[in-house]
Design an enzyme around this catalytic site. Structure first.
Site, PDB file in Angstrom:
ATOM      1  N   THR A 124       0.827  -1.198   0.000  1.00  0.00           N
ATOM      2  CA  THR A 124       0.000   0.000   0.000  1.00  0.00           C
ATOM      3  C   THR A 124       0.863   1.250   0.000  1.00  0.00           C
ATOM      4  O   THR A 124       1.978   1.259   0.537  1.00  0.00           O
ATOM      5  CB  THR A 124      -0.912   0.024   1.239  1.00  0.00           C
ATOM      6  OG1 THR A 124      -1.513   1.325   1.373  1.00  0.00           O
ATOM      7  CG2 THR A 124      -0.135  -0.263   2.509  1.00  0.00           C
ATOM      8  N   TYR A 146      -1.529   0.657  10.431  1.00  0.00           N
ATOM      9  CA  TYR A 146      -1.744  -0.012   9.156  1.00  0.00           C
ATOM     10  C   TYR A 146      -0.475   0.034   8.308  1.00  0.00           C
ATOM     11  O   TYR A 146       0.011  -0.993   7.828  1.00  0.00           O
ATOM     12  CB  TYR A 146      -2.907   0.659   8.427  1.00  0.00           C
ATOM     13  CG  TYR A 146      -3.125   0.162   7.012  1.00  0.00           C
ATOM     14  CD1 TYR A 146      -3.403  -1.174   6.756  1.00  0.00           C
ATOM     15  CD2 TYR A 146      -3.084   1.046   5.931  1.00  0.00           C
ATOM     16  CE1 TYR A 146      -3.619  -1.625   5.454  1.00  0.00           C
ATOM     17  CE2 TYR A 146      -3.305   0.613   4.639  1.00  0.00           C
ATOM     18  CZ  TYR A 146      -3.567  -0.723   4.406  1.00  0.00           C
ATOM     19  OH  TYR A 146      -3.779  -1.164   3.122  1.00  0.00           O
TER      20      TYR A 146
END
Length: 314
Positions: A124, A146
């Protein structure tokens, strides 16, 4: 080819599984069907995939014995399963177990697949930190649990490539939008609330945030293009996304244009760890994979609205 896709009934994983199946591959989809968001959407995605002949298996990668009855003659693994996004309802343990422990267990399974050609980790842009405008060789500075745990998962996978234990790569995705987007994500929420004439909760100042809003179909093009390019991509981190930037405000305006109505905004406090800017640098993807995303923001929103109305507008 026999291919395992984890997170196969999620947003992007379901699209990749569907594309791989359409290309003639034998796809085994794994998903733990957790309740991070409404299970109805996952069940809808699973129904689409199974009706096309794919196998969807309920598995939790955090269980060390998750692979007991899985095939060992697998050619590729595409690893989408993760605890996603920046959420105040997700604990650090959620991110740690779903993103790190689960990835380690999947790597152990990969070792048992003697004919494995490539392990594809899905990373990501959050790995970069508050701004994600860089080439893949920049030092990452993740600013959320995250991002930190996705970076750790990525390095676990790439470690095995560096040790020459298996071919592996990691694809860092940028602000993906389109049909099947999760309910809590910006565009699905905008469409839902816009159609219901309810206000959209906008984080203070986020209307000026810049994003590489990338249509999911363009992301899928890049993901599946690693097949046949194992030697080129082995050990590599590759950005996938569009180079075109839009502000959040422009994203809202695109939805308003497609819906033909103005969406009310309700300003709420800033969200810690939210990125200020993402702009995909895809020079490496162009060079290695001939990657060339073409879908405009308005085209992507039109497709997402069409999908939403077909499935949830009743």
């Amino acid at each position: 080819m026999k291919i395992v896709v984890t997170g196969a009934v999620g947003f992007i994983g379901s699209h990749v599984a569907e594309r791989l199946h359409s290309l003639g591959h034998d796809v085994i989809g794994l998903d733990n069907f957790n309740d991070y968001y409404n299970l109805d959407l996952k069940k809808l995605n699973a129904k689409v995939l199974t009706e096309k002949g794919m196998r969807i298996v309920k598995k939790d990668l955090r269980d060390s014995n998750f692979n007991d009855d899985l095939p060992k003659d697998v050619d590729y693994i595409f690893h989408f399963a993760a605890q996603p996004g920046i959420s105040q309802t997700s604990t650090f343990e959620d991110y740690f177990t779903n993103n790190i422990i689960a990835t380690k267990n999947l790597i152990d399974y990969a070792y048992s697949c003697e004919n494995l050609k490539l392990f594809v980790n899905i990373g990501t842009s959050s790995i970069y930190g508050m701004e994600a405008t860089f080439t893949e060789d920049i030092a990452p500075k993740p600013a959320s649990h995250y991002g930190v745990t996705k970076l750790a998962a990525e390095q676990l996978v790439l470690q095995k490539s560096r040790e020459k234990q298996m071919k592996a790569c990691s694809l860092r995705l940028y602000s993906v939008i389109g049909p099947r987007e999760r309910p809590e994500k910006m565009y699905t929420k905008l469409i839902t609330l816009g159609l219901r004439d309810k206000p959209f909760p906008l984080f203070e100042g986020s209307d000026k945030h810049l994003r590489s809003f990338t249509y999911v179909g363009d992301i899928v093009d890049g993901v599946v293009s690693v097949i046949g390019n194992e030697t080129k991509v082995d050990g590599e981190i590759i950005n996938l996304g569009t180079e075109v930037e839009h502000t959040t405000k422009e994203g809202i305006e695109a939805v308003e244009k497609v819906l033909g109505k103005t969406i009310q905004l309700h300003i709420i406090p800033k969200r810690p760890g939210d990125q200020l800017r993402t702009k995909a640098n895809i020079d490496k993807a162009r060079k290695l994979l001939n990657y060339n995303p073409k879908t405009t923001l308005l085209e992507a929103v039109e497709k997402q609205v069409e999908w939403y109305k077909a499935n949830f507008s009743n």
